[in-house]
Design an enzyme around this catalytic site. Structure first.
Site, PDB file in Angstrom:
ATOM      1  N   LYS A 176       1.161  -1.170  -0.162  1.00 52.25           N
ATOM      2  CA  LYS A 176       0.330   0.311   0.010  1.00 52.25           C
ATOM      3  C   LYS A 176       0.956   1.327   0.017  1.00 52.25           C
ATOM      4  CE  LYS A 176      -4.159  -1.444   2.164  1.00 52.25           C
ATOM      5  NZ  LYS A 176      -5.701  -1.490   3.378  1.00 52.25           N
ATOM      6  N   ASP A 227     -10.955   3.849   1.599  1.00 52.55           N
ATOM      7  CA  ASP A 227     -10.892   3.095   2.854  1.00 52.55           C
ATOM      8  C   ASP A 227     -11.503   5.143   3.568  1.00 52.55           C
ATOM      9  OD1 ASP A 227     -10.232   0.890   2.896  1.00 52.55           O
ATOM     10  OD2 ASP A 227      -8.130   1.476   3.726  1.00 52.55           O
TER      11      ASP A 227
END
Ligand code: NAP
Length: 297
Positions: free
Chosen positions: A71, A107
């Site tokens: 990520k 997210d």
């Protein structure tokens, strides 16, 4: 739907990826919407990340989700990175537009959307967060930019990690009202009690350790409080059950999981994901799969 010459590919890159729920979520959504896409999980070792991205461009893969451990590392290889993904320092979705790779963090959307009906309840009140990892960064970004918390108390085992987060967000967003606490009950009990929103961003309570709790007692939960657990397997954790018994409103990590996926889906296809149907099917799917394990995305 059968695979043919028109089928578009999206997917997931991470390591390990074998227990991810994203293939289920996205492939079910493609079936339900009749879109000619397939979602494939690619197990990519850190040393192969750059080549994997080149392969993605070369093969015309429309986009991927990104999970642990890529990520953060993926950012330097992208052509564009959304402001929020840049500030958080993590990308979980890449879109490939004719060879130009753009990174996003969905997210933030997932957390913000799932909490927005409580905005009036939690704005300008104290917030308490367990954990200071990657998901805590997305949660804190969302809270500061959308919910104006009066103060954010972070409890983490590794104090310097939590202090790193507070320094970072003070610098980039100018938010200064942080407190960092030891992950130790007498130290945090009062803060939990006085917070309108309590969020668990640690994996404590996740299958198979479903009897573990971030805090061992429920004395400080009460009505008028919102308690959010990012853990989604089981969908109703022991932590949420305790809080609910004491009158708190509770939010399962399932909500964020589906909403972050719906944003990725929209970025790749331009279409809306049928969220309610997917949620129903995912909850059914989660029961038997609890035996096997998990992954974030
Ligand atoms: P991460 O970056 O590895 O961070 C984990 C955090 O939990 C760290 O603060 C760590 O503390 C703390 N922690 C881990 N085990 C602990 C323990 N036994 N006792 C106390 N603290 C502990 O992980 P992440 O990406 O933030 O993910 C955390 C959880 O959120 C996972 O369960 C993941 O599945 C879930 N998640 C859910 C969604 C969703 O859509 N629902 C999205 C993202 C993540 P130290 O810093 O002290 O190590």
């Amino acid at each position: 739907m059968t695979i043919n010459a028109e089928t578009k590919i999206v997917g997931l890159i991470g390591h390990p990826i074998s227990h991810s729920f994203s293939p289920f979520i996205h492939n079910t959504a493609f079936e339900l919407t009749g879109l000619n896409y397939k979602y494939i999980a690619f197990d990519v070792l850190p040393e192969n990340l750059k080549d994997a991205l080149k392969g993605l461009v070369a093969l015309g893969i429309k986009g991927v989700n990104v999970t642990i451990p890529h990520k953060e590392a993926v950012i330097e290889s992208l052509d564009n990175v959304s402001p929020e993904a840049r500030i958080i320092g993590a990308v979980n979705t890449i879109v490939n537009e004719n060879g130009t790779l753009s990174g996003h963090n969905t997210d933030v959307y997932g957390f913000t959307e799932s909490l927005k009906k409580y905005k009036n309840l939690i704005s300008n009140t104290p917030v308490f967060i367990f954990g200071a990892g990657g998901s805590a960064r997305a949660v804190i970004y969302s809270l500061i930019t959308n919910f104006q918390p009066e103060r954010i108390v972070i409890a983490n085992r590794n104090i310097s990690r939590a202090e790193g987060i507070t320094r970072h967000f003070s610098q980039v967003l100018g938010y200064k009202d942080f407190e960092v606490k030891e992950f130790f009950l007498p130290e945090i009990a009062g803060d939990i009690k006085s917070s309108r929103l309590v969020v668990n961003t640690t994996p404590i309570g996740m299958y198979p350790n479903i009897n573990e709790l971030p805090v061992p007692v429920d004395d400080f939960f009460h009505d008028g409080q919102v308690v959010y657990d990012l853990v989604y397997n089981p969908p109703m954790t022991k932590f949420l059950k305790l809080a609910r018994r004491k009158g708190a409103e509770v939010i399962s990590g399932i909500e964020m999981l589906i909403l972050q996926a719906s944003k990725s889906f929209e970025l790749w296809t331009g279409k809306e994901m049928p969220i309610a149907e997917i949620k129903k099917l995912l909850l059914k799917e989660l029961k038997p799969r609890r035996k096997k394990g998990k992954n974030d995305t």
